[in-house]
Enzyme design. Structure first.
Site, PDB file in Angstrom:
ATOM      1  N   GLY A   1      42.284  38.661  38.204  1.00  0.00           N
ATOM      2  CA  GLY A   1      42.024  39.005  36.811  1.00  0.00           C
ATOM      3  C   GLY A   1      41.295  40.331  36.710  1.00  0.00           C
ATOM      4  O   GLY A   1      40.873  40.905  37.729  1.00  0.00           O
TER       5      GLY A   1
ATOM      6  N   GLU B   1      42.425  43.226  36.088  1.00  0.00           N
ATOM      7  CA  GLU B   1      43.133  44.344  36.729  1.00  0.00           C
ATOM      8  C   GLU B   1      43.440  45.447  35.723  1.00  0.00           C
ATOM      9  O   GLU B   1      43.908  46.520  36.113  1.00  0.00           O
ATOM     10  CB  GLU B   1      44.452  43.862  37.352  1.00  0.00           C
TER      11      GLU B   1
ATOM     12  N   ASN C   1      38.773  32.570  27.806  1.00  0.00           N
ATOM     13  CA  ASN C   1      38.155  32.931  29.090  1.00  0.00           C
ATOM     14  C   ASN C   1      38.596  34.351  29.470  1.00  0.00           C
ATOM     15  O   ASN C   1      37.897  35.063  30.167  1.00  0.00           O
ATOM     16  CB  ASN C   1      38.523  31.935  30.199  1.00  0.00           C
TER      17      ASN C   1
ATOM     18  N   GLY D   1      39.523  38.298  28.790  1.00  0.00           N
ATOM     19  CA  GLY D   1      38.977  39.318  27.909  1.00  0.00           C
ATOM     20  C   GLY D   1      39.654  40.608  28.254  1.00  0.00           C
ATOM     21  O   GLY D   1      39.812  40.921  29.432  1.00  0.00           O
TER      22      GLY D   1
ATOM     23  N   GLN E   1      44.124  36.229  33.225  1.00  0.00           N
ATOM     24  CA  GLN E   1      43.540  36.012  34.560  1.00  0.00           C
ATOM     25  C   GLN E   1      44.439  36.654  35.627  1.00  0.00           C
ATOM     26  O   GLN E   1      45.121  37.616  35.322  1.00  0.00           O
ATOM     27  CB  GLN E   1      43.324  34.512  34.830  1.00  0.00           C
TER      28      GLN E   1
ATOM     29  N   THR F   1      31.902  37.226  29.966  1.00  0.00           N
ATOM     30  CA  THR F   1      30.587  36.672  30.303  1.00  0.00           C
ATOM     31  C   THR F   1      29.542  37.744  30.603  1.00  0.00           C
ATOM     32  O   THR F   1      28.368  37.426  30.704  1.00  0.00           O
ATOM     33  CB  THR F   1      30.698  35.772  31.560  1.00  0.00           C
ATOM     34  N   GLY F   2      29.964  38.991  30.784  1.00  0.00           N
ATOM     35  CA  GLY F   2      29.020  40.055  31.109  1.00  0.00           C
ATOM     36  C   GLY F   2      28.525  40.011  32.546  1.00  0.00           C
ATOM     37  O   GLY F   2      27.703  40.835  32.952  1.00  0.00           O
TER      38      GLY F   2
ATOM     39  N   GLY G   1      42.025  55.836  33.893  1.00  0.00           N
ATOM     40  CA  GLY G   1      40.939  55.781  32.923  1.00  0.00           C
ATOM     41  C   GLY G   1      41.304  54.821  31.805  1.00  0.00           C
ATOM     42  O   GLY G   1      42.447  54.358  31.734  1.00  0.00           O
TER      43      GLY G   1
HETATM   44  P1  IMP Z   1      37.454  29.085  33.547  1.00  0.00           P
HETATM   45  O1  IMP Z   1      38.788  29.733  33.362  1.00  0.00           O
HETATM   46  O2  IMP Z   1      36.479  29.420  32.475  1.00  0.00           O
HETATM   47  O3  IMP Z   1      37.563  27.615  33.773  1.00  0.00           O
HETATM   48  O4  IMP Z   1      36.819  29.677  34.893  1.00  0.00           O
HETATM   49  C1  IMP Z   1      37.373  29.420  36.172  1.00  0.00           C
HETATM   50  C2  IMP Z   1      37.297  30.639  37.070  1.00  0.00           C
HETATM   51  O5  IMP Z   1      38.195  31.644  36.580  1.00  0.00           O
HETATM   52  C3  IMP Z   1      35.928  31.307  37.133  1.00  0.00           C
HETATM   53  O6  IMP Z   1      35.734  31.835  38.427  1.00  0.00           O
HETATM   54  C4  IMP Z   1      36.043  32.447  36.133  1.00  0.00           C
HETATM   55  O7  IMP Z   1      35.153  33.489  36.414  1.00  0.00           O
HETATM   56  C5  IMP Z   1      37.492  32.865  36.355  1.00  0.00           C
HETATM   57  N1  IMP Z   1      38.086  33.508  35.190  1.00  0.00           N
HETATM   58  C6  IMP Z   1      38.508  32.926  34.052  1.00  0.00           C
HETATM   59  N2  IMP Z   1      39.025  33.826  33.209  1.00  0.00           N
HETATM   60  C7  IMP Z   1      38.957  35.013  33.829  1.00  0.00           C
HETATM   61  C8  IMP Z   1      39.361  36.340  33.472  1.00  0.00           C
HETATM   62  O8  IMP Z   1      39.919  36.605  32.401  1.00  0.00           O
HETATM   63  N3  IMP Z   1      39.109  37.314  34.391  1.00  0.00           N
HETATM   64  C9  IMP Z   1      38.534  37.046  35.586  1.00  0.00           C
HETATM   65  N4  IMP Z   1      38.149  35.822  35.971  1.00  0.00           N
HETATM   66  C10 IMP Z   1      38.350  34.821  35.092  1.00  0.00           C
HETATM   67 MG    MG Z   2      39.470  40.311  31.743  1.00  0.00          MG
END
Ligand code: IMP
Ligand code: MG
Length: 424
Positions: A11, A13, A37, A39, A223, A300-301, A414
């Site tokens: 994710g 990328e 989840n 962003g 993701q 989540t920051g 960029g």
């Molecule tokens: P969940 O999707 O909130 O259940 O999180 C499960 C795992 O996926 C955790 O390690 C999160 O940090 C990761 N994750 C979920 N959504 C993203 C995303 O959009 N980008 C990167 N990691 C993600």
């Molecule tokens: Mg993202």
């Protein structure tokens, strides 16, 4: 033409940016899995949009769709629609459609996600958005769908049936059911449901009709490949299928309709949350990548873990997705490093592996085998075509193409729209 885009790593990328850019060539952009989840950050004319649910491509006049395989928090969606409207973007039922069968993230899903994560001795590091629990309910056939929240009587009936089990689940994990499951929450969802009702559509029908009419459709994953719930590094994964085939299953389009599968691949690797990452760096290079790459989670920051590119993992990504092309992002972040390393193999128990071992705990025990290349000092962010790149950067691009056997078609240097070019 039907194109699927997925993240090749964990994710972040840069899918949002590339989808935004490509969407001017597409009549329709469809999000096929995940929820808020995800962003993505899209910068247009100097204005930054941070989005979780509204698919990228809303600015180019494409029809944007949220497919039934996603899980939607209606409060977040309503907020995003509001923000985009205030910014002057056209978001209305003509532009945006949401499938009637999209699963809704209820307040109890978020509470259960938080409680479960707190109770785990070995954390996953979820985004605490209720994603996993919304998907559990989908599979358990206990979901609340978009069509339910758009109809008060339907929603009340559904919640009445689900309430005893949800209350018990919250209580069992030490939560307070009354705080989470109450009339306030329900009436808020009813209000948002009324607002979202005109957006409801049949995504599979719309997408198939568009493809049959010769229109261009882009399916956008969230993701990344190795967060896939079946093929990723379980249990450190998200709760949906993130790989290309999932677009077909989740949208409801036959695999015979797919023309291209594009990888979004960051020029190095990041991961947010727990789970194995053999290439993770805790040194100055890791700091360079994190700082120069602004590697903090959009949702989540949290600081993202950073490391060199991981070719064994990417060989698996190529298999899982059947990529026909690659968009290489954030190449500019590598400027200023005198040496660039590529992890081209793993070492595990004295053996050299070209491909990741099957189990997550085995991946965790792998150490990277690196190949080195010369770096470059020139900043890339103002370059406008491939030919301007320093020789060392071009050599790096060619090396990745050779190692993966997939052409790199697009390079991003960029966040801005103009900071992207084709290699040919
Ligand atoms: P969940 O999707 O909130 O259940 O999180 C499960 C795992 O996926 C955790 O390690 C999160 O940090 C990761 N994750 C979920 N959504 C993203 C995303 O959009 N980008 C990167 N990691 C993600
Ligand atoms: Mg993202």
């Amino acid at each position: 033409m039907f194109t699927i885009i997925t993240g090749a790593q964990f994710g972040d990328e840069g899918k949002g940016k590339i989808v935004d850019l490509l969407s001017s060539d597409y009549d329709m952009v469809v999000r096929f899995q995940g929820g808020d989840n995800a962003g993505h950050t899209v910068v247009v004319d100097g204005v930054t949009y941070k989005l979780h649910l509204v698919p990228s491509g809303f600015l180019t006049g494409a029809r944007i769709l949220i497919g039934p395989g996603t899980v939607i928090n209606p409060e977040i969606l309503a907020k995003e629609i509001g923000i985009l409207r205030d910014a002057g973007a056209q978001i209305n039922p003509e532009i945006l459609g949401i499938d009637a069968k999209t699963s809704i993230i209820m307040p109890y899903h978020i509470a259960l996600d938080e409680l479960r994560e707190a109770a785990r001795t070995e954390k996953i590091g979820t985004t605490k958005r209720g994603i996993g629990f919304a998907y559990i309910d989908k599979i358990a056939r206990d979901e609340v769908q978009m069509a339910d929240i758009a109809d008060e009587a339907r929603l009340r009936k559904r919640i009445k049936a689900l309430a005893p089990e949800k209350k018990a689940a919250i209580e069992q994990l030490g939560g307070d059911p009354a705080a989470i499951h109450n009339e306030d929450h329900l009436s808020k969802y009813i209000e948002i449901g009324k607002m979202l009702a005109p957006y409801i559509t049949d995504v599979s029908y719309e997408v198939n009709t568009a493809i049959n009419e010769g229109k261009n459709v882009l399916a956008e994953g969230a993701q990344g490949t190795h967060l896939d719930v079946i093929h990723g590094t379980q249990k450190f994964v998200t709760s949906s299928c993130t790989i290309a085939g999932s677009a077909c299953a989740n949208i409801g389009v036959g695999p015979t309709k797919v023309d291209n599968v594009l990888a979004i691949l960051k020029a190095y690797q990041t991961r947010v949350g727990e789970g194995p990452m053999p290439v993770e760096l805790h040194d100055e290079v890791g700091k360079h990548l994190g700082a120069k790459g602004h590697e903090f989670g959009t949702t989540t920051g949290r600081p993202r873990r950073c490391g060199w590119i991981d070719i064994p993992l990417l060989r698996k990504s190529v298999n899982l997705n059947g990529y026909t092309g690659i968009a290489l992002t954030k190449l500019d972040v590598l400027s200023g490093l005198s040496t660039i390393k590529l992890c081209t193999a793993y070492e595990l128990d004295g053996n050299v592996l070209q491909y990741p071992p099957l189990l997550t705990d085995q991946v965790a025990r792998c150490t990277p085998v690196y190949e080195e290349m010369s770096g470059w000092s020139e900043e890339l962010d103002s370059m406008t075509q491939y030919s301007q790149l320093p020789q060392a950067a071009k050599a790096y691009v060619t090396k990745i193409e050779e190692l993966l056997g997939v052409p790199i078609d697009i390079i991003s240097i960029g966040p801005g729209r103009e900071q992207t070019f084709r290699t040919k």
